[in-house]
Design a protein around this motif. Sequence first.
Motif, PDB file in Angstrom:
ATOM      1  N   GLY A  51       0.906  -1.153  -0.089  1.00  0.00           N
ATOM      2  CA  GLY A  51      -0.057   0.084   0.003  1.00  0.00           C
ATOM      3  C   GLY A  51       0.737   1.231   0.081  1.00  0.00           C
ATOM      4  O   GLY A  51       0.233   2.510  -0.262  1.00  0.00           O
ATOM      5  N   SER A  52       2.227   0.993   0.074  1.00  0.00           N
ATOM      6  CA  SER A  52       3.060   2.219   0.214  1.00  0.00           C
ATOM      7  C   SER A  52       3.520   2.496  -1.127  1.00  0.00           C
ATOM      8  O   SER A  52       4.368   3.763  -1.232  1.00  0.00           O
ATOM      9  CB  SER A  52       3.957   1.989   1.105  1.00  0.00           C
ATOM     10  N   CYS A  53       3.270   1.673  -2.118  1.00  0.00           N
ATOM     11  CA  CYS A  53       3.837   1.834  -3.411  1.00  0.00           C
ATOM     12  C   CYS A  53       2.942   2.952  -4.045  1.00  0.00           C
ATOM     13  O   CYS A  53       2.042   2.538  -4.973  1.00  0.00           O
ATOM     14  CB  CYS A  53       3.892   0.682  -4.119  1.00  0.00           C
ATOM     15  N   THR A  54       2.695   4.202  -3.819  1.00  0.00           N
ATOM     16  CA  THR A  54       1.677   5.117  -4.119  1.00  0.00           C
ATOM     17  C   THR A  54       1.655   5.275  -5.605  1.00  0.00           C
ATOM     18  O   THR A  54       0.689   5.895  -6.065  1.00  0.00           O
ATOM     19  CB  THR A  54       1.875   6.296  -3.459  1.00  0.00           C
ATOM     20  N   ASN A  55       2.823   5.149  -6.578  1.00  0.00           N
ATOM     21  CA  ASN A  55       2.724   5.446  -7.750  1.00  0.00           C
ATOM     22  C   ASN A  55       2.428   3.947  -8.624  1.00  0.00           C
ATOM     23  O   ASN A  55       2.451   4.080  -9.931  1.00  0.00           O
ATOM     24  CB  ASN A  55       4.024   5.782  -8.283  1.00  0.00           C
ATOM     25  N   LEU A  56       1.825   2.937  -8.013  1.00  0.00           N
ATOM     26  CA  LEU A  56       1.641   1.551  -8.580  1.00  0.00           C
ATOM     27  C   LEU A  56       0.543   1.688  -9.562  1.00  0.00           C
ATOM     28  O   LEU A  56      -0.729   2.420  -8.920  1.00  0.00           O
ATOM     29  CB  LEU A  56       1.215   0.685  -7.512  1.00  0.00           C
ATOM     30  N   LYS A  57       0.732   1.477 -10.862  1.00  0.00           N
ATOM     31  CA  LYS A  57      -0.263   1.418 -11.828  1.00  0.00           C
ATOM     32  C   LYS A  57      -0.874   0.151 -12.217  1.00  0.00           C
ATOM     33  O   LYS A  57      -2.025  -0.176 -12.748  1.00  0.00           O
ATOM     34  CB  LYS A  57       0.032   2.052 -13.031  1.00  0.00           C
ATOM     35  N   ALA A  58       0.094  -1.082 -12.070  1.00  0.00           N
ATOM     36  CA  ALA A  58      -0.320  -2.491 -12.277  1.00  0.00           C
ATOM     37  C   ALA A  58       0.199  -3.476 -11.461  1.00  0.00           C
ATOM     38  O   ALA A  58       1.501  -3.166 -10.956  1.00  0.00           O
ATOM     39  CB  ALA A  58       0.169  -2.662 -13.703  1.00  0.00           C
ATOM     40  N   LEU A  59      -0.569  -4.156 -10.991  1.00  0.00           N
ATOM     41  CA  LEU A  59      -0.160  -5.153 -10.051  1.00  0.00           C
ATOM     42  C   LEU A  59      -0.583  -6.518 -10.486  1.00  0.00           C
ATOM     43  O   LEU A  59      -1.965  -6.798 -10.283  1.00  0.00           O
ATOM     44  CB  LEU A  59      -0.605  -4.731  -8.481  1.00  0.00           C
ATOM     45  N   ASN A  60       0.324  -7.366 -10.880  1.00  0.00           N
ATOM     46  CA  ASN A  60      -0.240  -8.725 -11.494  1.00  0.00           C
ATOM     47  C   ASN A  60       0.182  -9.745 -10.669  1.00  0.00           C
ATOM     48  O   ASN A  60       1.627 -10.025 -10.754  1.00  0.00           O
ATOM     49  CB  ASN A  60       0.131  -8.909 -12.882  1.00  0.00           C
ATOM     50  N   LEU A  61      -0.529 -10.440  -9.790  1.00  0.00           N
ATOM     51  CA  LEU A  61       0.070 -11.537  -9.032  1.00  0.00           C
ATOM     52  C   LEU A  61      -0.516 -12.829  -9.542  1.00  0.00           C
ATOM     53  O   LEU A  61      -0.779 -13.670  -8.540  1.00  0.00           O
ATOM     54  CB  LEU A  61      -0.346 -11.264  -7.558  1.00  0.00           C
ATOM     55  N   ASP A  62      -1.402 -12.934 -10.508  1.00  0.00           N
ATOM     56  CA  ASP A  62      -1.986 -13.979 -11.311  1.00  0.00           C
ATOM     57  C   ASP A  62      -1.267 -15.389 -10.870  1.00  0.00           C
ATOM     58  O   ASP A  62       0.023 -15.418 -11.048  1.00  0.00           O
ATOM     59  CB  ASP A  62      -2.353 -14.018 -12.516  1.00  0.00           C
ATOM     60  N   SER A  63      -2.079 -16.685 -10.743  1.00  0.00           N
ATOM     61  CA  SER A  63      -1.564 -17.916 -10.767  1.00  0.00           C
ATOM     62  C   SER A  63      -0.253 -18.116  -9.620  1.00  0.00           C
ATOM     63  O   SER A  63       0.962 -18.432 -10.149  1.00  0.00           O
ATOM     64  CB  SER A  63      -1.131 -18.287 -12.219  1.00  0.00           C
ATOM     65  N   ASN A  64      -0.593 -17.808  -8.452  1.00  0.00           N
ATOM     66  CA  ASN A  64       0.658 -18.230  -7.274  1.00  0.00           C
ATOM     67  C   ASN A  64      -0.113 -18.928  -6.250  1.00  0.00           C
ATOM     68  O   ASN A  64      -1.188 -19.601  -6.587  1.00  0.00           O
ATOM     69  CB  ASN A  64       0.893 -16.948  -6.900  1.00  0.00           C
ATOM     70  N   TYR A  65       0.372 -18.922  -5.333  1.00  0.00           N
ATOM     71  CA  TYR A  65      -0.214 -19.405  -4.084  1.00  0.00           C
ATOM     72  C   TYR A  65      -0.559 -18.525  -3.005  1.00  0.00           C
ATOM     73  O   TYR A  65      -0.197 -18.980  -1.892  1.00  0.00           O
ATOM     74  CB  TYR A  65       0.673 -20.760  -3.538  1.00  0.00           C
ATOM     75  N   PHE A  66      -0.675 -17.263  -3.258  1.00  0.00           N
ATOM     76  CA  PHE A  66      -0.987 -16.421  -2.161  1.00  0.00           C
ATOM     77  C   PHE A  66      -2.208 -16.679  -1.516  1.00  0.00           C
ATOM     78  O   PHE A  66      -3.197 -17.329  -2.056  1.00  0.00           O
ATOM     79  CB  PHE A  66      -0.925 -15.164  -2.689  1.00  0.00           C
ATOM     80  N   SER A  67      -2.491 -16.315  -0.240  1.00  0.00           N
ATOM     81  CA  SER A  67      -3.656 -16.840   0.592  1.00  0.00           C
ATOM     82  C   SER A  67      -3.944 -15.548   1.500  1.00  0.00           C
ATOM     83  O   SER A  67      -3.419 -14.496   1.442  1.00  0.00           O
ATOM     84  CB  SER A  67      -3.442 -17.832   1.307  1.00  0.00           C
ATOM     85  N   GLY A  68      -4.997 -15.666   2.341  1.00  0.00           N
ATOM     86  CA  GLY A  68      -5.228 -14.700   3.344  1.00  0.00           C
ATOM     87  C   GLY A  68      -6.304 -13.660   2.786  1.00  0.00           C
ATOM     88  O   GLY A  68      -6.769 -13.776   1.450  1.00  0.00           O
ATOM     89  N   ALA A  69      -6.477 -12.618   3.658  1.00  0.00           N
ATOM     90  CA  ALA A  69      -7.234 -11.553   3.080  1.00  0.00           C
ATOM     91  C   ALA A  69      -6.514 -10.402   1.903  1.00  0.00           C
ATOM     92  O   ALA A  69      -5.623 -10.100   2.201  1.00  0.00           O
ATOM     93  CB  ALA A  69      -8.000 -10.801   4.124  1.00  0.00           C
TER      94      ALA A  69
END
Length: 747
Positions: free
Chosen positions: A353-371
């Motif tokens: 959330g501190s990457c305030t200039n972020l335009k694209a975040l792509n985390l598809d097809s991994n094993y991330f979990s949680g909220a």
Amino acid sequence: MYGLLDDCRRQPSAATPSILHPTAAASNNQKEKKKKKSSMPILCVILVLMLSSASSISCCTEHERNCLLQLLAGLSQDGGLAASWRHGTGCCSWEGITCGSMKNDGEVAAVTDVLLGDKKLQGSISPALGSLPGLLRLNLSHNSLSGSLPSEIMSSGSIVILDVSFNLLNGALKDLPPSSSASSRRIQVINISSNSFSGQFPSGSWEKMESLVVLNVSNNSFTGPMPSFFCISSPSLAMLDLSYNHFSGSVAPELGNCSSLRMLKAGHNSLSGALPEEIFNATSLDHLSFADNDLQGVLEGAGIIKLRNLVVLDLGFNMFSGNIPDSIGELERLEEIHLSHNSMTGELPPALGSCTNLKALNLDSNYFSGALGRVNFSKLSSLKALHVSNNSFTGTIPESIYTCSNLNALQLSFNKFNGQLSLRIANLMSLTHLSLAENSFTNISSALQILQSSRNLTTLLIGGNFRDEEISDDETIIGFENLKILSMENCPLFGNIPLWISKLRNLEMLFLFNNHLSGSIPVWICTLNSLFYLDLSNNSLSGEIPAEITEISMLRSEKVTSHLDMKNFEVPIYSGPSPKYGTISGFPAVMILKNNLTGVIPTEIGQLKALLSLILGCNNLSGEIPQTILDLTNLEVLDLSNNHLTGTIPADLNNLNFLCELNISNNELEGPVPTGGHLDTFPRSSFDGNPKLCGHMLTQNCNVVIIVEAPQDPSRQGYKVTFAIAFGVFFGVGVLLDQLRLWSLLS
């Protein structure tokens, strides 16, 4: 004007390919590869100054004129140059030629620029161009030039910028002769991307290019270890693009010595092992891409924190594991993070959330979990694309996402999200692509009422949710006017195909398969004039195939002209018990109607000229295969299996030259399978289950006479018996009379 200069003037436009901004692979290389473009404003300023350094003069030497005419002589297609390059005129006035006042060994050297990009040239590159004593800039890009790149050009003592990208050049690059090593130090920009060069990248005298600033060798077929000697020999190297080749082995630690390097792209190769720690010493990097390799290991926080100038981080399609480090939040300039298709785990760090200039975040097809709500998206006001599909995120969609007013792509499919959609999703006024498929969302009526206010939506994928709910024909749904893709498959939903879909006049793809929809196929479907992909399979639809379905305008055209811009967005494809997802880029014109349909196949089916796939199997269709199917000359897949079709197989089915999949099994067809064409290549399974069919690929050979006893008519049975008795008596009396005559003669 030279393409690079144009790009510099138009920054940050990405409309025109250039040395600094390579695009997708050229079609004349027959490669289907995508490349991202990145702005390099400082380099542009340098190159614009170089391009503006020459002042125009009006004549050239006889030697220069002859060199240019040798180039023309080697072209099989000159793009009209011959008309401009006339004998008796000064070559400074020729098309694509610029002259300037320069001196070299006491001789006036007029020609400084040969700029012939995108001129439809064919043929070879003349080595004579390397003899132009004052040539600074050579641009032959975006043509169809073939053969090798003459070593005389690479060893030129004057060329500063060389661009031969997007051609058909091939062969191996050669080491330069020792005599040229000193003169080659002037060259600053080399772009040989999008050709067919092969072999290992040479070193030797290439290491002497001390002034090199830009090197782009992407989209070729280079093999062996990735070159890294430039970081030592070329201290000013700012851009190195090695992507889309066949480089193998590990990532060279020497790359960390590139103190001026700002862009390093080595994606789409066969690199393996871990990223060396040394690479994080290249602290000037603003673009780091190793996508689509075989790299592994974890993303070390201590290393990533050194790249404080990083704008783009692309490590997708590898085998990285572990968590996203908390230190990533300290990369304040970061605009794009691409970590999709890896094996990364854990919960997302709130530091994102501190990457305030972020335009694209792509985390598809991994094993991330949680909220997903661990990240406060309200700080990411510039976010345009959020892709977290195919993970194990739980809970509801975080409310903070609805503050990202610039968000245009939200992909949450294949997770464990639940609950109902929030009214606040209407705040995402820029949203064009929304994928919520294969989660546990509920209340489809409410979802549709909420989403209809998203006026800019072009893609809506909500299948695999709303388990066993009824889709009501709610006439109050009046939105979705810009929708081009609607996917509500695999829920399963009850009810009829809703009337409100008829209002989606821009709809191009409709996925309703794997539901419990009933009733008939509505005739209003013909009003969806842009529709080219229709999948209604695996429902309980009944009745006949309406002839009106053949009036869909897009399917009647010779070629589909879709206006979809899906990039990496995924849409469902039914290919078995459960749907698969694929990218939109190559979607053909398809009609899939597997249900409980009856009646005959409409003869008007032949009007759907654009169809590449027609699947009418698993119905209760009867009648013959209509001859008009032969008018579907683009057809690649034809499935009429598991029906009650009768008659013979049309002999001209052999004329469907693109047909590669055929299934007419389990019908009541008869007669020989047509031979002498590509129908001979289909397996027996394509025709099985038709006992009256014969052919060399079947157990029943057509040379064997098949006697089929027809049922006897009882009214004719007595007549046959009477006739048989009468014939027998007549025959017996005749024989007896013959015997009497013979006896009388003998006596």
